[in-house]
Scaffold this motif. Sequence first.
Motif, PDB file in Angstrom:
ATOM      1  N   MET A 141       0.802  -1.216   0.000  1.00  0.00           N
ATOM      2  CA  MET A 141       0.000   0.000   0.000  1.00  0.00           C
ATOM      3  C   MET A 141       0.839   1.272   0.000  1.00  0.00           C
ATOM      4  N   TRP A 142       1.993   1.261   0.644  1.00  0.00           N
ATOM      5  CA  TRP A 142       2.881   2.428   0.576  1.00  0.00           C
ATOM      6  C   TRP A 142       3.478   2.542  -0.829  1.00  0.00           C
ATOM      7  N   ASP A 143       3.658   3.770  -1.282  1.00  0.00           N
ATOM      8  CA  ASP A 143       4.429   4.017  -2.507  1.00  0.00           C
ATOM      9  C   ASP A 143       5.893   4.116  -2.093  1.00  0.00           C
ATOM     10  N   ASN A 144       6.629   3.021  -2.272  1.00  0.00           N
ATOM     11  CA  ASN A 144       8.035   2.971  -1.885  1.00  0.00           C
ATOM     12  C   ASN A 144       8.981   3.430  -2.988  1.00  0.00           C
ATOM     13  N   GLY A 145       8.440   3.703  -4.164  1.00  0.00           N
ATOM     14  CA  GLY A 145       9.305   4.087  -5.267  1.00  0.00           C
ATOM     15  C   GLY A 145      10.311   2.989  -5.565  1.00  0.00           C
ATOM     16  N   THR A 146      11.569   3.378  -5.748  1.00  0.00           N
ATOM     17  CA  THR A 146      12.615   2.409  -6.079  1.00  0.00           C
ATOM     18  C   THR A 146      13.395   1.940  -4.847  1.00  0.00           C
ATOM     19  N   ALA A 147      12.964   2.330  -3.657  1.00  0.00           N
ATOM     20  CA  ALA A 147      13.666   1.918  -2.439  1.00  0.00           C
ATOM     21  C   ALA A 147      13.615   0.396  -2.285  1.00  0.00           C
ATOM     22  N   ARG A 148      14.699  -0.161  -1.763  1.00  0.00           N
ATOM     23  CA  ARG A 148      14.705  -1.583  -1.445  1.00  0.00           C
ATOM     24  C   ARG A 148      13.754  -1.832  -0.278  1.00  0.00           C
ATOM     25  N   THR A 149      12.904  -2.827  -0.400  1.00  0.00           N
ATOM     26  CA  THR A 149      11.937  -3.113   0.661  1.00  0.00           C
ATOM     27  C   THR A 149      11.948  -4.595   0.993  1.00  0.00           C
ATOM     28  N   THR A 150      11.535  -4.886   2.201  1.00  0.00           N
ATOM     29  CA  THR A 150      11.325  -6.266   2.627  1.00  0.00           C
ATOM     30  C   THR A 150      10.238  -6.260   3.688  1.00  0.00           C
ATOM     31  N   VAL A 151       9.733  -7.437   4.013  1.00  0.00           N
ATOM     32  CA  VAL A 151       8.711  -7.584   5.053  1.00  0.00           C
ATOM     33  C   VAL A 151       9.250  -8.518   6.130  1.00  0.00           C
ATOM     34  N   LEU A 152       9.263  -8.045   7.356  1.00  0.00           N
ATOM     35  CA  LEU A 152       9.591  -8.876   8.514  1.00  0.00           C
ATOM     36  C   LEU A 152       8.384  -8.851   9.436  1.00  0.00           C
ATOM     37  N   GLU A 153       7.638  -9.933   9.416  1.00  0.00           N
ATOM     38  CA  GLU A 153       6.376  -9.965  10.155  1.00  0.00           C
ATOM     39  C   GLU A 153       6.609 -10.002  11.663  1.00  0.00           C
ATOM     40  N   HIS A 154       5.566  -9.631  12.395  1.00  0.00           N
ATOM     41  CA  HIS A 154       5.630  -9.570  13.849  1.00  0.00           C
ATOM     42  C   HIS A 154       5.948 -10.932  14.471  1.00  0.00           C
ATOM     43  N   GLY A 155       6.510 -10.867  15.639  1.00  0.00           N
ATOM     44  CA  GLY A 155       6.697 -12.045  16.471  1.00  0.00           C
ATOM     45  C   GLY A 155       6.614 -11.612  17.923  1.00  0.00           C
ATOM     46  N   ILE A 156       6.078 -12.456  18.784  1.00  0.00           N
ATOM     47  CA  ILE A 156       5.921 -12.083  20.196  1.00  0.00           C
ATOM     48  C   ILE A 156       6.333 -13.242  21.097  1.00  0.00           C
ATOM     49  N   PRO A 157       6.793 -12.931  22.305  1.00  0.00           N
ATOM     50  CA  PRO A 157       7.038 -14.000  23.277  1.00  0.00           C
ATOM     51  C   PRO A 157       5.729 -14.699  23.628  1.00  0.00           C
ATOM     52  N   ASP A 158       5.795 -15.983  23.850  1.00  0.00           N
ATOM     53  CA  ASP A 158       4.603 -16.744  24.205  1.00  0.00           C
ATOM     54  C   ASP A 158       4.258 -16.502  25.677  1.00  0.00           C
ATOM     55  N   PRO A 159       3.132 -15.857  25.962  1.00  0.00           N
ATOM     56  CA  PRO A 159       2.759 -15.613  27.362  1.00  0.00           C
ATOM     57  C   PRO A 159       2.169 -16.842  28.038  1.00  0.00           C
ATOM     58  N   GLY A 160       1.911 -17.894  27.251  1.00  0.00           N
ATOM     59  CA  GLY A 160       1.284 -19.095  27.785  1.00  0.00           C
ATOM     60  C   GLY A 160      -0.212 -19.121  27.505  1.00  0.00           C
ATOM     61  N   HIS A 161      -0.775 -20.320  27.576  1.00  0.00           N
ATOM     62  CA  HIS A 161      -2.207 -20.481  27.333  1.00  0.00           C
ATOM     63  C   HIS A 161      -2.948 -20.113  28.617  1.00  0.00           C
ATOM     64  N   LEU A 162      -3.304 -18.823  28.741  1.00  0.00           N
ATOM     65  CA  LEU A 162      -3.912 -18.302  29.964  1.00  0.00           C
ATOM     66  C   LEU A 162      -5.435 -18.183  29.861  1.00  0.00           C
ATOM     67  N   TYR A 163      -5.993 -18.673  28.785  1.00  0.00           N
ATOM     68  CA  TYR A 163      -7.430 -18.517  28.559  1.00  0.00           C
ATOM     69  C   TYR A 163      -8.253 -19.364  29.528  1.00  0.00           C
ATOM     70  N   THR A 164      -9.216 -18.712  30.171  1.00  0.00           N
ATOM     71  CA  THR A 164     -10.220 -19.424  30.959  1.00  0.00           C
ATOM     72  C   THR A 164     -11.627 -19.131  30.440  1.00  0.00           C
ATOM     73  N   GLY A 165     -11.823 -17.925  29.895  1.00  0.00           N
ATOM     74  CA  GLY A 165     -13.131 -17.555  29.366  1.00  0.00           C
ATOM     75  C   GLY A 165     -14.212 -17.409  30.410  1.00  0.00           C
ATOM     76  N   GLU A 166     -13.807 -17.298  31.666  1.00  0.00           N
ATOM     77  CA  GLU A 166     -14.805 -17.274  32.753  1.00  0.00           C
ATOM     78  C   GLU A 166     -15.614 -15.992  32.805  1.00  0.00           C
ATOM     79  N   ARG A 167     -15.037 -14.898  32.300  1.00  0.00           N
ATOM     80  CA  ARG A 167     -15.775 -13.629  32.292  1.00  0.00           C
ATOM     81  C   ARG A 167     -16.622 -13.566  31.018  1.00  0.00           C
TER      82      ARG A 167
END
Length: 319
Positions: free
Chosen positions: A126-152
């Motif tokens: 979507m950005w107009d990058n022109g002739t600039a070199r571009t790459t995509v490095l997608e997000h990554g996050i530390p695993d907080p653990g499976h904390l889901y209870t759904g009780e609320r």
Amino acid sequence: MRILIWHVHGSWMTSFVQGRHDYLLPVDAERGPDGRGRARTWDWPASAVERTSEELAGERVDLVVLQRPHEAGLLEAWTGLRAGIDVPAVYLEHNAPTGPAVATRHPYADQDAVPVVHVTHFNRVMWDNGTARTTVLEHGIPDPGHLYTGERESLAVVVNEPVRRTRVAGTDLMLDLARDLPVEVYGMGMDQLVGRAPWLEGCVHEDYRQSELHRALGAHRAYLHPYRWTSLGLAMIEAMTLGLPVLGLSTTEGPRAVPAAAGLLSNDPAELCARGGQWLREPDVAAEAGAAARAHALEHYGLERFLADWDVLIEGVVA
């Protein structure tokens, strides 16, 4: 490797500083936008160190990660180094274009000294990058653990400054949905939100540390991500990793991030309301979708992949 980088986006930086490098973080007495230093509400390793502008003048820097157009000027003023000329540099673009989507020119378009790194494929196309070199490095996050209870029996939303960012954050859509379904909101600027929507009194939460926020979110039945126009909300990815099913708009990078088994992305608020109501009535269905969300997030947005991708890029730029 000694990497100079400004603390701009706390969640993203929390992942980035987990790598094997030394991270130099500009700091000033006010801890303002150009000198926030280390995070106050996230846990960062000792390799993320604060440096004043005066201290940076005597530091060896192997790479600069720029995230805002004016940072190259700060670099030169503080150190005498020119980005991409005297020191290797990349420009990390966190955001989707804010002007006309297909006509917004990137500030680093049409130059070849500093590669432009986008965090989503949507952003790069979507950005107009022109002739600039571009790459995509997608997000990554530390695993907080499976904390889901759904009780609320409610939907959780994370948004900062929801009143100022009404259209972008989809605050209006959230408030409409909150008239039919129980919604609880986490973030900064909650007083203004309650002033606008008094029926949310008692359903807004502020000042959580990241670990505390994760546990609080995991108690909710599902996560609502009403943003109209955002690169890709890390809060949504974190919620998926916790094991929450997701409701959101089918915009920007959302369809890539949320498979059908993990929730519902739709631009029809009535469909979102119906699915949210189903999850509130049928907790087993919500838990099943949440398990799929967690599996997908771990596979596609894991921290190890993120850091490995960055190491490959860093080695190529610095070599």
